[in-house]
Design a protein around this motif. Structure first.
Motif, PDB file in Angstrom:
ATOM      1  N   ASP A 139     -24.793 -32.505  16.181  1.00 42.40           N
ATOM      2  CA  ASP A 139     -24.841 -31.994  14.807  1.00 42.40           C
ATOM      3  C   ASP A 139     -26.212 -31.378  14.566  1.00 42.40           C
ATOM      4  OD1 ASP A 139     -23.789 -32.203  11.802  1.00 42.40           O
ATOM      5  OD2 ASP A 139     -25.880 -32.846  11.828  1.00 42.40           O
TER       6      ASP A 139
ATOM      7  N   ALA B 210     -20.887 -34.011   5.813  1.00 44.56           N
ATOM      8  CA  ALA B 210     -20.141 -35.213   6.183  1.00 44.56           C
ATOM      9  C   ALA B 210     -19.330 -35.728   4.997  1.00 44.56           C
ATOM     10  CB  ALA B 210     -21.101 -36.290   6.677  1.00 44.56           C
TER      11      ALA B 210
ATOM     12  N   ASP C  40     -16.493 -33.195   4.113  1.00 45.44           N
ATOM     13  CA  ASP C  40     -15.407 -33.184   5.094  1.00 45.44           C
ATOM     14  C   ASP C  40     -14.736 -34.549   5.257  1.00 45.44           C
ATOM     15  OD1 ASP C  40     -16.060 -30.561   5.446  1.00 45.44           O
ATOM     16  OD2 ASP C  40     -17.153 -30.859   7.325  1.00 45.44           O
ATOM     17  N   GLN C  41     -15.128 -35.513   4.431  1.00 43.49           N
ATOM     18  CA  GLN C  41     -14.523 -36.846   4.405  1.00 43.49           C
ATOM     19  C   GLN C  41     -14.663 -37.576   5.736  1.00 43.49           C
ATOM     20  OE1 GLN C  41     -10.785 -37.077   1.917  1.00 43.49           O
ATOM     21  NE2 GLN C  41     -10.730 -34.873   2.340  1.00 43.49           N
ATOM     22  N   ALA C  42     -15.813 -37.444   6.349  1.00 46.66           N
ATOM     23  CA  ALA C  42     -16.079 -38.195   7.578  1.00 46.66           C
ATOM     24  C   ALA C  42     -16.066 -39.687   7.273  1.00 46.66           C
ATOM     25  CB  ALA C  42     -17.431 -37.792   8.159  1.00 46.66           C
ATOM     26  N   THR C  43     -15.501 -40.478   8.175  1.00 48.07           N
ATOM     27  CA  THR C  43     -15.505 -41.931   8.010  1.00 48.07           C
ATOM     28  C   THR C  43     -16.545 -42.594   8.899  1.00 48.07           C
ATOM     29  OG1 THR C  43     -13.751 -42.161   9.665  1.00 48.07           O
ATOM     30  CG2 THR C  43     -13.082 -41.988   7.336  1.00 48.07           C
ATOM     31  N   ARG C  44     -16.966 -41.892   9.951  1.00 47.61           N
ATOM     32  CA  ARG C  44     -18.041 -42.366  10.829  1.00 47.61           C
ATOM     33  C   ARG C  44     -19.072 -41.264  10.954  1.00 47.61           C
ATOM     34  NH1 ARG C  44     -18.620 -47.491  11.786  1.00 47.61           N
ATOM     35  NH2 ARG C  44     -19.654 -47.014  13.767  1.00 47.61           N
ATOM     36  N   TRP C  45     -20.326 -41.658  11.004  1.00 48.94           N
ATOM     37  CA  TRP C  45     -21.396 -40.688  11.165  1.00 48.94           C
ATOM     38  C   TRP C  45     -22.460 -41.317  12.034  1.00 48.94           C
ATOM     39  CZ3 TRP C  45     -20.444 -35.958  10.725  1.00 48.94           C
ATOM     40  CH2 TRP C  45     -21.435 -34.985  10.534  1.00 48.94           C
TER      41      TRP C  45
ATOM     42  N   GLU D 277     -24.695 -45.252  15.393  1.00 46.72           N
ATOM     43  CA  GLU D 277     -23.566 -44.875  14.560  1.00 46.72           C
ATOM     44  C   GLU D 277     -23.534 -45.720  13.292  1.00 46.72           C
ATOM     45  OE1 GLU D 277     -19.874 -45.075  16.582  1.00 46.72           O
ATOM     46  OE2 GLU D 277     -20.157 -43.137  17.574  1.00 46.72           O
TER      47      GLU D 277
ATOM     48  N   SER E  94     -20.863 -46.308   9.426  1.00 47.85           N
ATOM     49  CA  SER E  94     -19.706 -45.931   8.625  1.00 47.85           C
ATOM     50  C   SER E  94     -20.149 -45.051   7.469  1.00 47.85           C
ATOM     51  CB  SER E  94     -19.008 -47.177   8.090  1.00 47.85           C
ATOM     52  OG  SER E  94     -19.888 -47.903   7.242  1.00 47.85           O
TER      53      SER E  94
END
Length: 589
Positions: free
Chosen positions: A80, A89, A92-97, A118, A120
């Motif tokens: 990224d 993030a 785009d409704q990311a659940t993990r980052w 990582e 949540s």
């Protein structure tokens, strides 16, 4: 090692890295990346073993990164790239980052990777996410990267090409009130809750909207203002409504930044007649409505939660919280938990509201007295144990509010700043009574004089707090409830309450609380009433986000870690290759 932090601002993440690196035995200094200060000269003055940039909006010059290892903390996973990582993030409704610690090179965010971690992505505001899950991941990655660098044997991994995402602009954040669902509106608001806000039109004027919370029952024409609550406004969407706590007027070209203010304060005389729709006194998790102050009970334990944007507590915030506190104390509980949220506990008085007031001196005086009234109520509660539960950071009067409780519990990731002098104030909130009785006069003088952040672990070692709770931000409330329930049923709790009452009576006989308050407020009044006092210029600079002329001396000074040991060989790395650069002894490791 001697570590230099290079940052665009001494923000929450930079403070936490500063505090935790010291906890791990490193000496740490800070240089702000300022327009008129050559960064290469600053780095040369410090001669660090390692440079870390926890939050940097500009590129590190080649003459710096080519000469020594510079690690960049990027709030995104490997691959990224770009300046708006968290914004995208959330959108785009990311659940993990994740967070990547990479080496500075010519291309932004493209250098080899030293460490990753990582996390949540819960449905919270960007700033809350940044101070919570992202900060936790960043510290794991930073500490691993520092250990790898100190080993002298680790070779960082080349980063894949990845995706360069552009800076998110206001056109990407735009809300279409006639078409967007509540969920879409909330994502837009949460993705810009602190900065930059979502630019929109309201009552015929342009505003930046800050923060958003769902409302399940109120309905109206999309875009219509429906009600007010605790300074927020409720605005209808196509399928529901949202509460917007704060607004900010756009910055005029070439003008200073404008403060975020409670929405009703910002709109002032523009607001049409709207119903004040108070939240229910007792918090019901089944009701999708917003409240900044909530109360619930679990057996003998009462939980008084509060969450004010940015941790700032205006006169109105303090008075409402005091009313709620008194109501909670009327309940038949033996333990009362104050706080318990996942983000800021409190940062003290609301400098933005003060700056926007017609008479800032008068509002300063009203605000400090309102928070003093709240602290006094906590200090004089003698029929139950009060626990201050800090899921997030606390500073200045907010830190002293916590010290008024019988026990202070902090999430392990919290950062405390128990001092006032950076705002040109001597402070109040009965700190001259509560701080020395916890840490002693000498440590109290050092903490308020050094004006440096403390990690929760460091605060525990000093006796400033009583417990750290090692958990994720989202589980802190549950962990606090479990611990408080256990405290309430301990056989020793009734005797502790009796002893607390006796001690308060002894302390009052020795020196009344009113004497501490009068002495503190006499000094505060001098600062408030003197237009030439540093407080006014410092407050204005803080609210307007003015760039300092130089790095403050207390940050630029190297602060030793808890342990010192010589680092026999200072190494510099160029794209992962260790090169001896002479021997020099330095504290650290």
């Amino acid at each position: 090692m001697h570590v230099l932090l290079v940052a665009s601002a001494f923000n929450s993440l930079t403070q936490r890295v500063h505090a935790e690196l010291r906890d791990h035995g490193h000496s740490v200094a800070v240089e702000l990346a300022l327009p008129h200060t050559p960064l290469a000269d600053a780095v040369a003055r410090h001669q660090p073993d390692l440079v870390i940039a926890p939050m940097l909006r500009t590129a590190i010059p080649e003459e710096v990164w080519a000469a020594r290892t510079c690690l960049i903390v990027h709030p995104g996973p490997v691959g990224d790239r770009g300046p708006s990582s968290l914004d995208w993030a959330i959108r785009d409704q990311a659940t993990r980052w994740g967070v990547t610690v990479l080496q500075a090179e010519a291309d932004m965010d493209a250098g080899p990777v030293w460490a990753t971690a990582e996390c949540s992505v819960p449905p919270v505001g960007k700033s809350d996410l940044y101070r919570g899950e992202i900060a936790d991941a960043a510290l794991r990655a930073v500490l691993l990267a520092v250990d790898r660098f100190a080993s002298g044997t680790y070779t960082p991994v080349p980063q894949p090409a990845g995706t360069v995402r552009p800076a998110m602009r206001q056109e990407n954040r735009r809300i279409d009130w006639e078409a967007d669902s509540t969920e879409r509106v909330l994502r837009a608001l949460r993705g810009a809750d602190s900065q930059p806000g979502v630019r929109d039109e309201l009552l015929g004027s342009a505003w930046h909207l800050h923060g958003g919370h769902p409302e399940a029952r109120l309905r109206g024409r999309p875009g219509e203002l429906l009600a007010t609550r605790a300074g927020a406004v409720c605005r209808a969407t196509v399928d529901g409504a949202v509460w917007i706590p704060e607004l900010r007027a756009p910055r005029t070209p070439g003008g200073p930044a404008t403060p975020r203010l409670p929405a009703t304060t910002a709109l002032a005389g523009l607001l049409p007649p709207l119903r004040e729709h108070p939240a229910p006194r007792h918090t019901d998790p089944r009701r999708a409505t917003w409240t900044d102050i909530g109360y619930r009970e679990e057996g003998p334990v009462g939980f008084l939660s509060f969450s004010f944007p940015g941790g700032a507590m205006s006169t109105a915030h303090c008075r409402r919280l005091l009313d709620a506190y008194r109501a909670a104390c009327a309940r038949p509980t033996s333990v009362l938990v104050l706080g318990g949220g996942r983000d800021f506990f409190s940062n003290g008085i609301h400098l933005g509201v003060i700056e926007a007031a017609a008479d800032p001196a008068a509002e300063s005086w009203a605000n400090i007295n309102a928070i003093d009234d709240l602290v006094e109520a906590v200090l004089t509660t003698t029929d139950r144990l009060v626990v201050a539960a800090l899921g997030g950071n606390a500073a200045a009067g907010g830190a002293m509010l916590a010290l008024a409780a019988d026990e202070v519990w902090c999430r392990s990731g919290a950062v405390l700043n128990p001092h006032y002098r950076l705002m040109g104030l001597t402070g109040s909130e009965y700190w001259t009574y509560t701080l020395p009785r916890r840490v002693g006069n000498g440590v109290a003088e050092r903490l308020t004089g050094e004006a440096l952040p403390l990690s929760a672990e460091a605060a525990l070692r000093l006796g400033l707090i009583d417990r750290t709770v090692p958990c994720a931000p989202g589980t802190f409330a549950g962990e606090t409830a479990r611990l408080a329930s256990r405290l309430a049923v301990l056989p020793a709790t009734p005797s502790r309450i009796a002893a607390k009452k006796a001690r308060r009576e002894r302390d009052e006989a020795q020196r009344p609380l009113a004497a501490y308050r009068d002495a503190e407020l006499a000094l505060m009044r001098e600062a408030f009433d003197d237009p030439a006092a540093p407080y006014h210029a410092l407050r204005r600079a803080f609210v307007r986000k003015e760039t300092p002329a130089a790095t403050p001396p207390h940050l630029a000074r190297a602060v030793p870690g808890r342990h010192t040991a010589p680092l026999p060989t200072r190494q510099r790395r160029v794209t992962g290759t260790a090169v001896h650069d002479g021997a020099r002894e330095a504290p650290g490791c």
